[in-house]
Structure formats: structure tokens, C-alpha cells
Motif scaffolding. Structure first.
Motif, PDB file in Angstrom:
ATOM      1  N   LEU A 183       0.952  -0.950   0.253  1.00 34.64           N
ATOM      2  CA  LEU A 183      -0.100  -0.146   0.234  1.00 34.64           C
ATOM      3  C   LEU A 183       0.984   0.541  -0.607  1.00 34.64           C
ATOM      4  O   LEU A 183       1.808   1.444   0.989  1.00 34.64           O
ATOM      5  CB  LEU A 183      -0.999   0.363   1.447  1.00 34.64           C
ATOM      6  N   SER A 184       1.102   1.917  -0.445  1.00 34.73           N
ATOM      7  CA  SER A 184       1.314   3.338  -1.498  1.00 34.73           C
ATOM      8  C   SER A 184       3.094   3.053  -0.903  1.00 34.73           C
ATOM      9  O   SER A 184       3.608   3.569  -0.449  1.00 34.73           O
ATOM     10  CB  SER A 184       0.901   4.939   0.000  1.00 34.73           C
ATOM     11  N   GLY A 185       3.806   1.725  -1.634  1.00 38.23           N
ATOM     12  CA  GLY A 185       4.855   1.275  -1.019  1.00 38.23           C
ATOM     13  C   GLY A 185       5.210   0.944  -0.391  1.00 38.23           C
ATOM     14  O   GLY A 185       6.135   0.729   0.647  1.00 38.23           O
ATOM     15  N   TYR A 186       4.480   0.547   0.930  1.00 41.88           N
ATOM     16  CA  TYR A 186       4.998   0.383   2.237  1.00 41.88           C
ATOM     17  C   TYR A 186       4.337  -1.423   1.364  1.00 41.88           C
ATOM     18  O   TYR A 186       3.172  -1.213   1.941  1.00 41.88           O
ATOM     19  CB  TYR A 186       3.804   0.859   2.757  1.00 41.88           C
ATOM     20  N   ALA A 187       4.900  -2.468   1.888  1.00 40.05           N
ATOM     21  CA  ALA A 187       4.680  -3.861   1.798  1.00 40.05           C
ATOM     22  C   ALA A 187       4.341  -4.235   3.168  1.00 40.05           C
ATOM     23  O   ALA A 187       5.400  -4.160   4.454  1.00 40.05           O
ATOM     24  CB  ALA A 187       6.014  -4.437   2.045  1.00 40.05           C
ATOM     25  N   ILE A 188       3.437  -4.560   3.735  1.00 38.05           N
ATOM     26  CA  ILE A 188       2.728  -5.078   4.392  1.00 38.05           C
ATOM     27  C   ILE A 188       2.736  -5.957   5.268  1.00 38.05           C
ATOM     28  O   ILE A 188       2.437  -6.768   4.590  1.00 38.05           O
ATOM     29  CB  ILE A 188       0.988  -4.545   4.698  1.00 38.05           C
ATOM     30  N   PRO A 189       3.825  -5.766   6.529  1.00 36.84           N
ATOM     31  CA  PRO A 189       4.081  -7.722   6.960  1.00 36.84           C
ATOM     32  C   PRO A 189       3.191  -8.211   7.591  1.00 36.84           C
ATOM     33  O   PRO A 189       2.419  -7.885   7.617  1.00 36.84           O
ATOM     34  CB  PRO A 189       4.690  -7.206   8.547  1.00 36.84           C
ATOM     35  N   SER A 190       3.071  -9.531   6.828  1.00 33.60           N
ATOM     36  CA  SER A 190       1.919 -11.090   7.589  1.00 33.60           C
ATOM     37  C   SER A 190       2.819 -12.024   7.608  1.00 33.60           C
ATOM     38  O   SER A 190       3.005 -12.891   6.586  1.00 33.60           O
ATOM     39  CB  SER A 190       1.342 -10.613   6.365  1.00 33.60           C
ATOM     40  N   ALA A 191       2.353 -12.401   8.864  1.00 31.44           N
ATOM     41  CA  ALA A 191       2.692 -13.699   9.291  1.00 31.44           C
ATOM     42  C   ALA A 191       1.378 -14.711   9.055  1.00 31.44           C
ATOM     43  O   ALA A 191       2.377 -15.519   8.596  1.00 31.44           O
ATOM     44  CB  ALA A 191       2.830 -13.817  10.763  1.00 31.44           C
ATOM     45  N   VAL A 192       0.259 -14.419   8.638  1.00 32.41           N
ATOM     46  CA  VAL A 192      -0.632 -15.058   8.673  1.00 32.41           C
ATOM     47  C   VAL A 192      -1.220 -14.722   7.077  1.00 32.41           C
ATOM     48  O   VAL A 192      -1.161 -13.358   7.205  1.00 32.41           O
ATOM     49  CB  VAL A 192      -1.933 -15.381   9.020  1.00 32.41           C
ATOM     50  N   PRO A 193      -1.434 -15.051   5.816  1.00 29.17           N
ATOM     51  CA  PRO A 193      -1.242 -14.832   5.046  1.00 29.17           C
ATOM     52  C   PRO A 193      -3.001 -13.898   5.358  1.00 29.17           C
ATOM     53  O   PRO A 193      -4.094 -14.683   5.835  1.00 29.17           O
ATOM     54  CB  PRO A 193      -1.671 -16.288   4.873  1.00 29.17           C
ATOM     55  N   ASN A 194      -2.752 -12.645   4.467  1.00 29.11           N
ATOM     56  CA  ASN A 194      -3.954 -11.784   4.315  1.00 29.11           C
ATOM     57  C   ASN A 194      -4.213 -11.547   5.362  1.00 29.11           C
ATOM     58  O   ASN A 194      -5.152 -11.136   5.779  1.00 29.11           O
ATOM     59  CB  ASN A 194      -4.960 -12.656   4.129  1.00 29.11           C
ATOM     60  N   THR A 195      -3.397 -11.541   6.381  1.00 29.60           N
ATOM     61  CA  THR A 195      -3.258 -10.432   7.674  1.00 29.60           C
ATOM     62  C   THR A 195      -2.345  -9.927   8.054  1.00 29.60           C
ATOM     63  O   THR A 195      -1.158  -9.511   7.525  1.00 29.60           O
ATOM     64  CB  THR A 195      -3.823 -11.454   8.701  1.00 29.60           C
ATOM     65  N   MET A 196      -3.304  -8.353   9.250  1.00 25.49           N
ATOM     66  CA  MET A 196      -2.102  -7.399   9.142  1.00 25.49           C
ATOM     67  C   MET A 196      -1.694  -7.536  10.856  1.00 25.49           C
ATOM     68  O   MET A 196      -2.675  -7.630  11.818  1.00 25.49           O
ATOM     69  CB  MET A 196      -2.291  -6.131   8.985  1.00 25.49           C
ATOM     70  N   THR A 197      -0.177  -7.703  11.833  1.00 26.01           N
ATOM     71  CA  THR A 197      -0.243  -8.110  12.871  1.00 26.01           C
ATOM     72  C   THR A 197      -0.120  -6.639  13.621  1.00 26.01           C
ATOM     73  O   THR A 197       0.325  -5.783  12.977  1.00 26.01           O
ATOM     74  CB  THR A 197       0.768  -8.536  13.560  1.00 26.01           C
ATOM     75  N   LEU A 198      -0.677  -6.153  14.914  1.00 22.88           N
ATOM     76  CA  LEU A 198      -1.346  -4.946  14.660  1.00 22.88           C
ATOM     77  C   LEU A 198      -0.284  -4.534  15.781  1.00 22.88           C
ATOM     78  O   LEU A 198       0.000  -5.721  16.965  1.00 22.88           O
ATOM     79  CB  LEU A 198      -2.834  -5.235  15.648  1.00 22.88           C
ATOM     80  N   ASN A 199      -0.123  -3.242  16.227  1.00 26.85           N
ATOM     81  CA  ASN A 199       0.750  -2.841  16.626  1.00 26.85           C
ATOM     82  C   ASN A 199       0.309  -1.346  17.687  1.00 26.85           C
ATOM     83  O   ASN A 199      -0.030  -0.382  17.141  1.00 26.85           O
ATOM     84  CB  ASN A 199       1.573  -2.071  16.413  1.00 26.85           C
ATOM     85  N   PHE A 200       0.001  -2.156  18.903  1.00 25.98           N
ATOM     86  CA  PHE A 200      -1.099  -0.984  19.532  1.00 25.98           C
ATOM     87  C   PHE A 200      -0.257  -0.438  20.549  1.00 25.98           C
ATOM     88  O   PHE A 200      -0.087  -0.379  21.876  1.00 25.98           O
ATOM     89  CB  PHE A 200      -1.493  -2.200  20.753  1.00 25.98           C
ATOM     90  N   ARG A 201       0.639   0.298  19.612  1.00 28.30           N
ATOM     91  CA  ARG A 201       2.301   0.634  20.422  1.00 28.30           C
ATOM     92  C   ARG A 201       1.587   1.989  21.686  1.00 28.30           C
ATOM     93  O   ARG A 201       2.050   1.890  22.539  1.00 28.30           O
ATOM     94  CB  ARG A 201       2.893   2.161  19.479  1.00 28.30           C
ATOM     95  N   GLY A 202       0.666   2.739  21.486  1.00 27.23           N
ATOM     96  CA  GLY A 202       0.134   3.536  22.342  1.00 27.23           C
ATOM     97  C   GLY A 202      -1.115   2.622  23.389  1.00 27.23           C
ATOM     98  O   GLY A 202      -1.878   3.794  24.583  1.00 27.23           O
ATOM     99  N   MET A 203      -1.188   1.769  23.755  1.00 28.53           N
ATOM    100  CA  MET A 203      -2.224   1.044  24.469  1.00 28.53           C
ATOM    101  C   MET A 203      -3.179   2.183  24.153  1.00 28.53           C
ATOM    102  O   MET A 203      -4.096   1.986  25.095  1.00 28.53           O
ATOM    103  CB  MET A 203      -1.565   1.270  25.876  1.00 28.53           C
ATOM    104  N   GLY A 204      -3.954   2.436  22.718  1.00 32.17           N
ATOM    105  CA  GLY A 204      -5.669   2.940  22.480  1.00 32.17           C
ATOM    106  C   GLY A 204      -5.326   4.279  23.169  1.00 32.17           C
ATOM    107  O   GLY A 204      -6.144   5.162  22.540  1.00 32.17           O
ATOM    108  N   ARG A 205      -4.362   5.050  24.010  1.00 30.97           N
ATOM    109  CA  ARG A 205      -3.969   6.270  24.280  1.00 30.97           C
ATOM    110  C   ARG A 205      -3.609   7.173  22.849  1.00 30.97           C
ATOM    111  O   ARG A 205      -4.526   8.543  23.852  1.00 30.97           O
ATOM    112  CB  ARG A 205      -3.683   6.600  25.127  1.00 30.97           C
ATOM    113  N   ASP A 206      -3.741   6.507  22.215  1.00 25.86           N
ATOM    114  CA  ASP A 206      -2.728   7.645  20.917  1.00 25.86           C
ATOM    115  C   ASP A 206      -3.625   7.739  20.027  1.00 25.86           C
ATOM    116  O   ASP A 206      -3.424   8.758  19.195  1.00 25.86           O
ATOM    117  CB  ASP A 206      -1.671   7.185  20.648  1.00 25.86           C
ATOM    118  N   ILE A 207      -5.041   7.261  20.075  1.00 23.15           N
ATOM    119  CA  ILE A 207      -6.371   7.996  19.114  1.00 23.15           C
ATOM    120  C   ILE A 207      -6.903   9.560  19.756  1.00 23.15           C
ATOM    121  O   ILE A 207      -7.962   8.333  20.705  1.00 23.15           O
ATOM    122  CB  ILE A 207      -6.897   7.313  19.185  1.00 23.15           C
ATOM    123  N   PRO A 208      -7.368   9.958  19.357  1.00 24.37           N
ATOM    124  CA  PRO A 208      -8.034  11.234  20.441  1.00 24.37           C
ATOM    125  C   PRO A 208     -10.032  10.039  20.302  1.00 24.37           C
ATOM    126  O   PRO A 208     -10.156   9.939  18.788  1.00 24.37           O
ATOM    127  CB  PRO A 208      -7.881  12.408  19.804  1.00 24.37           C
TER     128      PRO A 208
END
Length: 716
Positions: free
Chosen positions: A225-250
Motif C-alpha cells: 500500500l503506497s510503497g509499504y509492504a505490509i508484513p503478514s505472518a498469517v496470509p492476508n492479515t496484518m499484525t496490530l501494533n498497539f504502540r499507544g495502548m489505545g491512548r494515542d487515538i483521540p
């Protein structure tokens, strides 16, 4: 540390392969998800995340408890909210939002209600109620800024009301999630097959519209997507990165935004939504809650956004929960895609290899170390590996955590079992078989080298210890064999314990005699000091036995001890069929002569000048005499240890001074004075009595002019 043999290496490899493959096998796949959960919690606890929610490319418009408690929504069914929803979404779009996605599904229309109201149903009386809302949907959809959500299912599909679907020209995307076997969301699907075509999931669609690029699938099956190769350990999925533990989204309250529309504050909408991806969804505590990788650290439903029109509710502070509102899962996917921050996981082969390597290291540690040491090594390696894994996870790279650590612990247990059943059986046999015949150090050498002892020796600086019971033959004649054996066992056990506690090695027992070595087999630079300490303690211990032990009390046993230090040949000496770890040299012979020389002076311990010189600073000594023993032409000075340095009694000090003065007079041929000095201290001191008798004899019958003060001892 135990030596590893070829068989041990093979066993360690087999154990590592079994444990590493087992813990990464499909039946234990839940461990892979648990690793993500632990890493997510550790990263937040140890590192945290300082990102400002205001920089988030995605925001949430929350249908929350405040919305349900605020007019005009309070007490009214959600089907009647559509007009207000359309007005709010219109203002959000005018505020500059890039795209809006629905995580709520309005499955019905109030216009279709069959609830009776007077002489006609409610729906008939509200015809045209959704007209403005549908027009708003059409405008937003035509501008490419709106995507409705649906849930694909063979059993219970959920889809927007047909009129809404028609208004957005079927611009609808799936909200389905991907759950692991433990019902935890750690990955999200990227697309779904609909009518034979791959259609992007809701979050992927929103991110692609925000980036102005469509997702593409490469030859390898990976999504770009737009030059970003989405890493996928399980085919056709993306592993979520909850870096902000939900606090980083207003999260903005829908009720406050509706009031803001009434207020006409478009500047607020520009500040809050310009350039953002917007998700409309419910964050009620009882609706659409999801377990995610944040479950071990307690997640949050976003960070409350700024307010526009309504006062902040009393319960405005977000609370930590075990589950997160589903809209924030989709919001996290959008943020990961736009920021190129999805988690990269290792494939099955790489995870298995890492677990096998970890298990192999632990198996080798358990093979070389005692079980306690192996566990300490496992804890240390696990802590170091965990630190590395957390550091990698900071950069969105997930190393397997639980699989290698558990594989390593299991490998330790299996290796301990292997050692007990197979590898150490021979070692236990050797130790049990030779424990009563060889020094512990010699047995250790046999076990370490895997070889039986062979003939040979080496020169070592040692101290020899000889002891013998005085007059034991006459005592033994009066005892039965059983009494004699019991007495000797108690005596030899007590003396041996003392000798070994000071680092000595008992070479052999010869009847009632003990031959011991200090300084071999184990190196001991203080062998002379330790030998003297053992001799003094043996002397005191026999006195205690004579006072307290019933078998000793009536017999008053006494022993003599001889000590000598010097070089000797130590090693396995004997015939080719039978040999013993022992010692040979003139140093040994002299120690034996000094043990026998005690009987002339009535002393208990006699040491050579070599032993005194190597341990003088530790003890208080008195010189007994200058003697010539059988088998040696040169006279030697012999000494008696009195006590540890600075611990001698006042009586011992005075006696030693008197004895030294008497010995000086003796050597100056002043025999009368020597006799007086020795007699003054001869009360309970046998060496003084011995010299007093000799001095009196020579005082009455002086020796010739060529006399020398050397006592030539007869016998051994």
C-alpha cells in the motif's frame, strides 16, 4: 563444572530439536499470541510511548454514554438519529476530514417501523424522515469521503439498510475481525473475497483513500500500500501494533459534536478533523468490546478529545478495561498502515530455529552445571533475551518470547532426566566405588576426563602428617575384637574428619596410625598452616574423647603426631594391576621419624623447621631440640606448636620462655643452670622433665670437649 562428552552433545541436540519443534508446533500456536501480549505489556511498562494523540492520523467519533444521556438522543431509538448523524458528518467533512468510515450499522429505518401509532404505523407517519440523511450519504459517497460498514457472515450477516446502501452506491466495506483460537484479536484481515474479487477491509480502504493509493498484491501474495509492504505472518492479515495502548487515538463525543453543529463553530471542526481519517463507532461498555494484545496491560478507549459546546461530564476520565471498543481496533489498523508501523513477525521456520537454539544452549548448560546452576543460567539468559525482544518490539519487530523460554526450561528438565538415568549413572558408580579408596580430587579428575587413573606422579610441595597411638598394643590386648574395632572406628573417624576439614587427604591407615597429606591432590599454598591446625585440633579432640566418650574414658589414649614439609612425589604409585594415590620422598620418612621422636620428649606434636618456617606467623612455637634421626646424617631443629599466634595462655608463654632459657644454657654447657631452669617448669611438662634429667646427668658427668648439643635418636 561437568565435562561434556560426545554422547552428551548428541543428547543435547536431540532434546533441543524435540523441545524447540514442540513449542512452535500448531497445537501450541497460542504461545505465539501470548508472546505478542507479553511484549506489548512489557514495552508499555518499560519504554512507554510519548506520542501526542493530536498527531494521530485517525480519530474516533464516539457514540458514548454521554450521547445516550443527552437530548435529542436521550430516550429515542437510534433509527431516529440519522438526521443528526448526517449533519455532524457534513460538518466533519467541511472541517477537512479525508475520509469517514462507519463502525456502526443502521440496519433499519424508522420509515419501515410497524409499531402502531393511532390508526396507522409509525413508519407511515414518518415517510421521508431519512431523505436528508440519504442525500448527505450520497454527497459524501460521491466525493469519495464515506465508507459504510457491514459484517460478512453466512449465518448472521449485518448490512446497512438497503436505501443507505443504494445511496452510497454500494460503497460498503467489511468490518470483520480476525481472532486467534483464544478469541483475542492480534491480527486483522486485509481483504475479503466477495463475488470472486478481493475487496479491501474497512480499515485498509480508509487508509488507501487517505493515502491516495490502492492496495496491490504482489507475486508473493504480500499486500503493498503506497510503497509499504505490509508484513503478514498469517496470509492476508496484518499484525496490530498497539504502540499507544489505545491512548494515542483521540475520541470525540458525538453528543458534543452535534451541539457544536448547533453552535455553528466550524473552526472547531477544522482544528479537530482537518486531514484526518474519521471512524464513527460505539464505545459503550456493553457493546462491541474486543480482547486484543493489550489485555495484559489494560487498554483504554482512546484519549478524550477537546470539547466544543457541552460541559465535560463528571465521569470524563477514561478507565482501563480488559477489552477495547471495536472502533479502536479499526483505528489502530489505519494508523499502522499510514505510519508503516505494523508488527513484523518471524515465520514458522525462523521461530522454530530460534527456539531450538535457545533450547540447545539450555540443554548444554544443564549438562555441564548442577540443576540449580542450570536454572540460574536459564533465568539469566531468559532475562537477557527478553530485553533484546522488548528492544526489537520497540521497532515493531516481534521475536518469539514464550516459545524459546519454555523450550529452554523443558530442555533443562529433560537433560537433568537424561543425566540421572544415563549420563551420570557411570559417574555415580565411580564415586560410590572409589569414595573409600581415592581422594575426592582424584575421583573428580576421573569423572572430568572420563579416564581411569594411571600410574604416574609429580613433584609437589606438601606437608606430611603422621600420627600413632602411644602404647596401643598393650591396650588392645585387654579388649575384645568387637570393642577394639568400635574404639578404632570412633578414633579414626574423629581424626579423619578434622584432617579433611582442614584440606588434608588421608593416604592410608596402618593399624592405629594415620598417614595424611596436605597440599595434594588439591593445591594448597597454606598446606603447612592447615596441617598444624589439624594437628592441634586432633590433640584437643582426643582429650575431649578421653573425658566424655565411655570407650575412651577408662583407657586414657594418647597419640603422637609428626609434621614435615617439603617436596615429594605424589601420584598413582604401585603395580600395573593395583596402585594407590600416595606420596614418596625423604619428606615422608622424616615426618614418620618425628612422629616417633615424640616419645623421647613426651610431646604430642613435633614439627620440622621446614614446617615451622612455612607457618611460623600463624602459631606460637617452642624449639624442642636439635636432633639427628635414623637415616639422616644432618641434624635438624624440631619444634612443638603451643597455640595459635596471640592466643597462647600466660602459662604457655612463661613455660616457653623458661624452656628457651634452659635450652640456651644446655647448649652453652652450663648443665647445672639448665637443670634448674627445666626443673622449675617440669611439673606437668614432659619435655622439661626430659631435659632436666639429661642436664643433671651431664652436670655430674660432663661430656668431652668435642661434645655437640645434638640428640641422636635411636630407633624409628
Amino acid at each position: 563444572m561437568r565435562r561434556i562428552g560426545r554422547r552428551d552433545i548428541v543428547a543435547a541436540i536431540v532434546i533441543a530439536l524435540i523441545t524447540g519443534a514442540a513449542f512452535t508446533s500448531p497445537p501450541l500456536q497460542a504461545l505465539q499470541g501470548l508472546s505478542l501480549d507479553i511484549l506489548t505489556a512489557l514495552r508499555w511498562t518499560l519504554v512507554g510511548d510519548s506520542r501526542d494523540p493530536a498527531t494521530s492520523p485517525v480519530v474516533v467519533v464516539a457514540i458514548d454514554g454521554e450521547t445516550y444521556d443527552t437530548p435529542p438522543f436521550k430516550g429515542s431509538p437510534t433509527q431516529t438519529w440519522t438526521r443528526e448523524v448526517g449533519r455532524v458528518l457534513g460538518s466533519i467533512t467541511e472541517g477537512g476530514a479525508k475520509v469517514i468510515g462507519y463502525d456502526v450499522i443502521f440496519k433499519n429505518s424508522i420509515e419501515q417501523s410497524d409499531i402502531p401509532f393511532g390508526d396507522a404505523p409509525v413508519g407511515a407517519r414518518l415517510k421521508g424522515f431519512d431523505r436528508d440523511y440519504l442525500i448527505a450519504l450520497r454527497k459524501l459517497s460521491d466525493s469519495g469521503k464515506l465508507v459504510l460498514g457491514e459484517v460478512l457472515s453466512n449465518d448472521h450477516p449485518e448490512s446497512p439498510f438497503p436505501a443507505q446502501r443504494l445511496a452510497v452506491k454500494n460503497n460498503v466495506r467489511a468490518l470483520n475481525v480476525y481472532t486467534d483460537p483464544d478469541d483475542v484479536i492480534r491480527r486483522m484481515p486485509l481483504s475479503f473475497s466477495i463475488a470472486g474479487q478481493q475487496v479491501p477491509a474497512m480499515a485498509v480502504e480508509l487508509a488507501s483513500r487517505a493515502l491516495g493509493a490502492k492496495p496491490e498484491t504482489g507475486a508473493s501474495g504480500a499486500t503493498n500500500l503506497s510503497g509499504y509492504a505490509i508484513p503478514s505472518a498469517v496470509p492476508n492479515t496484518m499484525t496490530l501494533n498497539f504502540r499507544g495502548m489505545g491512548r494515542d487515538i483521540p475520541a470525540y463525543s458525538f453528543a458534543d459534536l452535534r451541539a457544536c453543529v448547533e453552535k455553528g463553530d466550524m473552526d472547531f471542526f477544522r482544528r479537530a478533523f482537518d486531514g484526518k481519517v474519521v471512524l464513527l463507532g460505539s464505545i459503550l461498555t456493553f457493546d462491541d468490546r474486543k480482547l486484543t494484545s493489550m489485555r495484559l496491560a489494560r487498554d483504554y478507549d482512546g484519549t478524550r478529545g477537546s470539547r466544543c459546546a457541552l460541559p465535560t461530564p463528571a465521569n470524563a476520565e477514561p478507565m482501563a478495561r480488559s477489552g477495547i471498543a471495536g472502533v479502536f481496533v479499526h483505528a489502530t489498523v489505519v494508523r499502522n498502515l499510514i505510519e508503516h508501523d505494523a508488527v513484523t513477525e518471524l515465520g514458522f521456520a525462523q521461530r522454530s530455529l530460534l527456539a531450538i537454539i535457545f533450547a540447545a544452549i539450555m540443554a548444554c548448560a544443564a549438562c555441564m552445571l548442577a540443576p540449580g546452576g542450570a536454572l540460574i543460567a536459564w533465568l539469566a539468559l531468559s532475562a537477557a533475551y527478553t530485553a533484546i525482544a522488548v528492544g526489537a518490539f520497540v521497532h515493531a519487530f516481534a521475536l518469539p518470547l514464550t516459545e524459546p523460554v519454555l523450550a529452554g526450561l523443558t530442555a533443562i528438565a529433560m537433560m537433568i532426566g537424561y543425566r540421572f538415568v544415563i549420563a551420570d549413572r557411570e559417574e555415580r558408580f565411580l564415586r560410590k566405588s572409589f569414595a573409600f579408596y581415592l581422594a575426592p580430587e582424584v575421583i573428580d579428575s576421573m569423572v572430568t576426563s572420563g579416564k581411569m587413573p594411571a600410574l604416574g606422579g609429580e613433584m609437589r610441595d606438601i606437608t606430611m602428617f603422621f600420627s600413632d597411638l602411644a602404647g596401643f598394643s598393650s591396650i588392645a590386648e585387654k579388649m575384645t575384637p568387637g570393642e577394639l574395632v568400635a574404639l578404632m572406628n570412633d578414633y579414626l573417624s574423629a581424626m579423619t574428619d578434622i584432617i579433611e576439614s582442614h584440606g588434608g587427604y588421608v593416604d592410608k591407615y596402618i593399624g592405629d596410625s594415620i598417614v595424611a597429606i596436605f597440599g595434594a591432590p588439591a593445591d594448597d599454598p597454606d598446606h603447612a598452616r592447615h596441617a598444624v591446625a589439624a594437628a592441634l585440633q586432633c590433640r584437643d579432640r582426643l582429650e575431649e574423647l578421653n573425658d566424655s566418650h565411655p570407650a575412651f574414658r577408662e583407657r586414657g589414649l594418647a597419640h603422637r603426631i609428626g609434621l614435615n614439609s617439603g617436596e615429594a612425589v605424589v601420584g598413582n604409585i604401585g603395580s600395573r594391576r593395583r596402585f594407590n594415590y600416595t606420596v614418596m620422598s625423604d619428606t615422608v620418612n622424616l615426618a614418620s621419624r618425628l612422629e616417633g621422636a615424640n616419645k623421647y620428649y613426651g610431646s604430642v606434636i613435633m614439627a620440622s623447621e621446614a614446617t615451622v618456617n612455612q607457618s611460623r606467623s600463624a602459631y606460637t612455637w617452642r624449639e624442642l631440640d636439635l636432633v639427628k634421626v635414623q637415616g639422616r646424617d644432618e641434624p635438624i631443629r624440631v619444634y612443638e606448636p603451643l597455640a595459635e599466634k596471640n592466643k597462647e595462655t600466660q602459662e604457655q608463654g612463661m613455660r616457653a620462655a623458661t624452656y628457651a632459657s634452659g635450652l640456651a644454657s644446655w647448649r652453652a654447657r652450663d648443665f647445672a643452670k639448665a637443670a634448674e631452669l627445666f626443673e622449675s617448669a617440669a611439673g606437668d611438662d614432659p619435655p622439661c622433665r626430659h631435659f632436666a634429667r639429661r642436664a643433671r646427668v651431664l652436670a655430674g658427668n660432663p661430656p668431652p670437649i668435642d661434645w655437640t648439643p645434638v640428640n641422636t635418636l635411636e630407633g624409628k
